[in-house]
Design an enzyme around this catalytic site. Structure first.
Site, PDB file in Angstrom:
ATOM      1  N   LYS A 206      42.190  47.405  28.989  1.00  0.00           N
ATOM      2  CA  LYS A 206      41.566  48.393  28.102  1.00  0.00           C
ATOM      3  C   LYS A 206      42.571  49.482  27.728  1.00  0.00           C
ATOM      4  O   LYS A 206      42.757  49.806  26.566  1.00  0.00           O
ATOM      5  CB  LYS A 206      40.349  48.992  28.812  1.00  0.00           C
ATOM      6  CG  LYS A 206      39.613  50.032  27.998  1.00  0.00           C
ATOM      7  CD  LYS A 206      38.344  50.486  28.717  1.00  0.00           C
ATOM      8  CE  LYS A 206      37.736  51.686  28.023  1.00  0.00           C
ATOM      9  NZ  LYS A 206      36.503  52.143  28.643  1.00  0.00           N
ATOM     10  N   GLU A 212      49.546  47.315  37.542  1.00  0.00           N
ATOM     11  CA  GLU A 212      49.536  45.923  37.980  1.00  0.00           C
ATOM     12  C   GLU A 212      49.675  44.979  36.787  1.00  0.00           C
ATOM     13  O   GLU A 212      50.474  44.036  36.787  1.00  0.00           O
ATOM     14  CB  GLU A 212      48.221  45.595  38.709  1.00  0.00           C
ATOM     15  CG  GLU A 212      48.044  46.269  40.052  1.00  0.00           C
ATOM     16  CD  GLU A 212      47.439  47.671  39.967  1.00  0.00           C
ATOM     17  OE1 GLU A 212      47.433  48.259  38.868  1.00  0.00           O
ATOM     18  OE2 GLU A 212      46.998  48.179  41.016  1.00  0.00           O
ATOM     19  N   GLY A 267      35.147  49.266  31.840  1.00  0.00           N
ATOM     20  CA  GLY A 267      35.916  48.112  32.317  1.00  0.00           C
ATOM     21  C   GLY A 267      35.052  47.054  32.988  1.00  0.00           C
ATOM     22  O   GLY A 267      35.111  45.875  32.661  1.00  0.00           O
ATOM     23  N   ARG A 268      34.194  47.481  33.920  1.00  0.00           N
ATOM     24  CA  ARG A 268      33.403  46.490  34.662  1.00  0.00           C
ATOM     25  C   ARG A 268      32.229  45.957  33.850  1.00  0.00           C
ATOM     26  O   ARG A 268      31.468  45.123  34.333  1.00  0.00           O
ATOM     27  CB  ARG A 268      32.945  47.079  35.997  1.00  0.00           C
ATOM     28  CG  ARG A 268      32.179  48.371  35.886  1.00  0.00           C
ATOM     29  CD  ARG A 268      32.079  49.057  37.246  1.00  0.00           C
ATOM     30  NE  ARG A 268      31.546  50.417  37.152  1.00  0.00           N
ATOM     31  CZ  ARG A 268      32.260  51.494  36.813  1.00  0.00           C
ATOM     32  NH1 ARG A 268      33.542  51.367  36.526  1.00  0.00           N
ATOM     33  NH2 ARG A 268      31.706  52.682  36.756  1.00  0.00           N
ATOM     34  N   GLU A 353      31.611  50.294  42.352  1.00  0.00           N
ATOM     35  CA  GLU A 353      32.372  51.205  41.496  1.00  0.00           C
ATOM     36  C   GLU A 353      31.417  52.041  40.637  1.00  0.00           C
ATOM     37  O   GLU A 353      31.714  53.175  40.271  1.00  0.00           O
ATOM     38  CB  GLU A 353      33.354  50.434  40.608  1.00  0.00           C
ATOM     39  CG  GLU A 353      34.440  51.325  40.037  1.00  0.00           C
ATOM     40  CD  GLU A 353      35.608  50.563  39.456  1.00  0.00           C
ATOM     41  OE1 GLU A 353      36.754  50.886  39.789  1.00  0.00           O
ATOM     42  OE2 GLU A 353      35.378  49.635  38.655  1.00  0.00           O
ATOM     43  N   HIS A 384      27.383  29.283  58.452  1.00  0.00           N
ATOM     44  CA  HIS A 384      28.224  28.863  59.574  1.00  0.00           C
ATOM     45  C   HIS A 384      29.227  29.944  59.950  1.00  0.00           C
ATOM     46  O   HIS A 384      30.222  29.662  60.612  1.00  0.00           O
ATOM     47  CB  HIS A 384      28.934  27.551  59.211  1.00  0.00           C
ATOM     48  CG  HIS A 384      27.953  26.448  58.976  1.00  0.00           C
ATOM     49  ND1 HIS A 384      27.573  25.569  59.956  1.00  0.00           N
ATOM     50  CD2 HIS A 384      27.217  26.148  57.880  1.00  0.00           C
ATOM     51  CE1 HIS A 384      26.654  24.736  59.465  1.00  0.00           C
ATOM     52  NE2 HIS A 384      26.419  25.077  58.201  1.00  0.00           N
ATOM     53  N   LYS A 507      45.939  56.036  43.149  1.00  0.00           N
ATOM     54  CA  LYS A 507      46.922  55.705  42.106  1.00  0.00           C
ATOM     55  C   LYS A 507      47.967  56.808  42.002  1.00  0.00           C
ATOM     56  O   LYS A 507      49.159  56.550  41.907  1.00  0.00           O
ATOM     57  CB  LYS A 507      46.216  55.617  40.744  1.00  0.00           C
ATOM     58  CG  LYS A 507      45.527  54.329  40.441  1.00  0.00           C
ATOM     59  CD  LYS A 507      45.183  54.324  38.942  1.00  0.00           C
ATOM     60  CE  LYS A 507      44.000  53.471  38.630  1.00  0.00           C
ATOM     61  NZ  LYS A 507      43.527  53.613  37.262  1.00  0.00           N
TER      62      LYS A 507
HETATM   63  C1  G6Q Z   1      36.252  49.232  35.715  1.00  0.00           C
HETATM   64  C2  G6Q Z   1      37.402  50.039  36.044  1.00  0.00           C
HETATM   65  C3  G6Q Z   1      38.632  49.259  36.428  1.00  0.00           C
HETATM   66  C4  G6Q Z   1      39.445  48.749  35.249  1.00  0.00           C
HETATM   67  C5  G6Q Z   1      40.821  48.343  35.762  1.00  0.00           C
HETATM   68  C6  G6Q Z   1      41.695  47.785  34.676  1.00  0.00           C
HETATM   69  O1  G6Q Z   1      35.209  49.662  35.336  1.00  0.00           O
HETATM   70  O2  G6Q Z   1      37.633  50.937  35.022  1.00  0.00           O
HETATM   71  O3  G6Q Z   1      38.344  48.190  37.275  1.00  0.00           O
HETATM   72  O4  G6Q Z   1      38.806  47.687  34.631  1.00  0.00           O
HETATM   73  O5  G6Q Z   1      41.424  49.453  36.351  1.00  0.00           O
HETATM   74  O6  G6Q Z   1      41.879  48.718  33.660  1.00  0.00           O
HETATM   75  P1  G6Q Z   1      42.503  48.300  32.299  1.00  0.00           P
HETATM   76  O7  G6Q Z   1      41.617  47.296  31.645  1.00  0.00           O
HETATM   77  O8  G6Q Z   1      42.637  49.557  31.512  1.00  0.00           O
HETATM   78  O9  G6Q Z   1      43.847  47.682  32.613  1.00  0.00           O
END
Ligand code: G6Q
Length: 541
Positions: A206, A212, A267-268, A353, A384, A507
């Site tokens: 996003k 990462e 994001g989620r 989250e 199990h 972070k």
């Molecule tokens: C979700 C969070 C988080 C996000 C990641 C990746 O709701 O905001 O999990 O999706 O940190 O972020 P980017 O899509 O910006 O790389």
């Protein structure tokens, strides 16, 4: 102190819980042969059986009072109408617009977002068709065979879970991989399997600034160029999904190959946006739209049905009942459908989250539990491993059993035992086995000395969500069900489920520590543990 806990609705539930504290579910079933009929509901081809819970009709009425007193109907309307309900980020939370298959206008700041949503869906369709039909060629003229989604968090968990769940719908030529971890071992493993000439990377971010994702994307580009020896190859092998065109350009991806979405998609909650490109390209756009339709059906149900017959409302309120009035602190998610083996991990992010918060929307500290710890794995394997604790441990642990009547595999006939296990587990958790039953069952085989070890207290709550065979529609409905469940709970707790400030501090500290690891900075200002660890790392290098 937050006002939630002071409300008459909350207090009435506290009193009611005391009245039910010693009630056994087995007695509730014995008293009411219609208990299943009274406490089950079918919506969007999903049966929700919530009869095996410590509740009565009065409990539900009181929980619905709490939801109303918390303004659930008002917040629901505000969400669907594009109000800026994510107050700390000053934006709407409009994932429902992404799957609004009715095209009902949805306005953000006075502008209908549906035309833009549909334009991106069309761009995705044309891209997916070209890849699936072998028209999108790699740099050396070969059709794409491997898709690698590079993303993390919301840009990884949803797409990965859905792509895995819908493997039966996969295009036979295409294999899709997900790279998220900063440890190069994950990328390395994927790159050792795929062929640079036939691999397409989807960089899904996003913000397009996530450490990462950008680190992995740079390494993937380096690998590609080492093999193909031509900068122009990037155009054929990299596409981006982002809200940030400038950063995509700077990375070297042609904005023609960028799929856009908007800041009102969390994001989620983004698998319904172009972040779902890895899903769409793997299973085809028509199947991806079926997923969206299933979610839209659940949205319409949630938006219009009264609270009493509203599946996400009931699921959410039952969770509130246990978290806040029975003091539970975890929630198990147990799929009896191998296709959904990643669902617990996806729900961990969605729930924790979103609702792992300690202050209300207005910043007032809460004095009650918010989100429980969500955990689980494929149910049959769990039996199990950790079900021992569910049956005979000391904690009350509500569990959701998610059960497919038919497997994704059409042969071998394992399904009756699968179903027998799912039904037996929920039944055993509810009934337990008292002393008389244990004696009758074990007879002479019972060693008196060890009788306490053979008793099961029972009265452990579970929900069952059951459907025929998992389809894109059912999966869409199921995910939307949980999204709205989380929303319902957030309203009862008075919190904003759409921000995630809690991920920032770590972070920030990682960025500060990096120079120390690269040997540049003076380590003197850190705590003794961090200093000791840095010294240990340096010693072993
Ligand atoms: C979700 C969070 C988080 C996000 C990641 C990746 O709701 O905001 O999990 O999706 O940190 O972020 P980017 O899509 O910006 O790389």
């Amino acid at each position: 102190m937050s006002t939630q806990q002071q409300s008459p609705a909350w207090k009435a539930l506290e009193v009611h819980q005391q009245a039910l504290a010693d009630t056994q579910m087995r007695d509730l079933f014995a008293q009411n042969p219609q208990r299943f009929a009274h406490f089950s509901l079918q919506v969007c081809d999903i049966l929700f059986d919530y009869s095996k819970n410590r509740l009565t009709a009065e409990t539900l009425a009181l929980l619905q009072n709490l939801a109303r007193a918390s303004g659930l109907e008002m917040w629901r309307e505000r969400m669907f109408n594009g109000a800026a309900i994510n107050n700390t980020e000053k934006r709407a939370a409009l994932h429902v617009a992404l799957r609004n298959r009715s095209n009902r206008p949805i306005l953000v700041d006075g502008k209908d977002v549906m035309p833009e949503v549909n334009t991106v869906l069309e761009k995705m369709r044309s891209f997916c068709q070209r890849v699936q039909e072998g028209e999108w060629l790699g740099h050396t003229g070969k059709p794409i065979e491997s898709i690698v989604n590079i993303g993390i968090g919301g840009s990884d968990l949803g797409p990965k879970m859905v792509t895995e769940a819908l493997q039966n719908f996969r295009h036979p030529r295409l294999h899709t991989y997900f790279d998220s971890n900063l440890d190069a071992a994950q990328l390395n493993r994927i790159l050792s399997i795929v062929n640079p000439e036939t691999t397409l990377f989807i960089v899904a971010s996003k913000t397009f600034s996530t450490q990462e994702t950008l680190t992995n994307a740079r390494s993937a580009r380096q690998w590609l160029l080492e093999h193909l020896q031509d900068e122009t190859a990037v155009r054929k092998h990299f596409v981006a999904v982002s809200t940030h065109t400038q950063r995509v350009k700077e990375f070297g991806i042609d904005p023609q190959n960028m799929f856009e979405f908007w800041d009102w998609v969390g994001g989620r909650y983004s698998l319904w946006s172009a972040i779902g490109l890895s899903i769409a390209v793997t299973i085809g756009m028509d199947n991806y739209l079926r997923l969206l339709s299933g979610a839209h059906q659940m949205d319409e149900h949630f938006r219009t049905e009264p609270l009493e017959r509203n599946m996400p409302v009931l699921l959410g309120l039952i969770g509130v009942w246990y978290s806040n009035f029975w003091n539970t602190s975890t929630q198990a998610i147990l799929p009896y459908d191998y296709a959904l083996k990643l669902l617990p991990f996806y729900l961990q992010q969605l729930e924790m989250e979103s609702n792992g918060k300690r202050v209300t929307r207005d910043g007032v500290p809460v004095e009650y539990h918010t989100c429980p710890v969500v955990w689980g794995t494929a149910g049959n394997n769990g039996q199990h491993a950790y079900y021992q604790l569910l049956h005979q441990g000391t904690q009350l642990i509500p569990a959701d059993f998610i059960v497919a009547i038919k497997s994704q595999a059409h042969k071998y006939g394992h399904q009756n035992p699968v179903l027998a296990n799912a039904l037996a587990q929920t039944r055993a958790l509810m009934l337990g086995r008292n002393e008389a039953e244990t004696r009758a069952t074990l007879g002479d085989a019972l060693d008196e000395e060890y009788l306490p070890h053979r008793l099961f207290p029972g009265n452990q709550p579970s929900n069952i969500l059951m459907y025929d065979r998992l389809t894109p529609e059912i999966l869409g409905s199921l995910i939307a069900l949980y999204e709205h469940k989380v929303f319902v709970q957030s309203v009862c707790w008075g919190i904003n489920p759409f921000d995630q400030w809690g991920v920032e501090l770590g972070k920030q500290m990682a960025a500060e520590l990096l120079p120390a690891l690269e040997g540049e900075a003076n380590v003197g200002s850190y705590d003794s543990s961090t200093q000791g660890l840095l010294a240990f790392i340096r010693g072993l290098r």
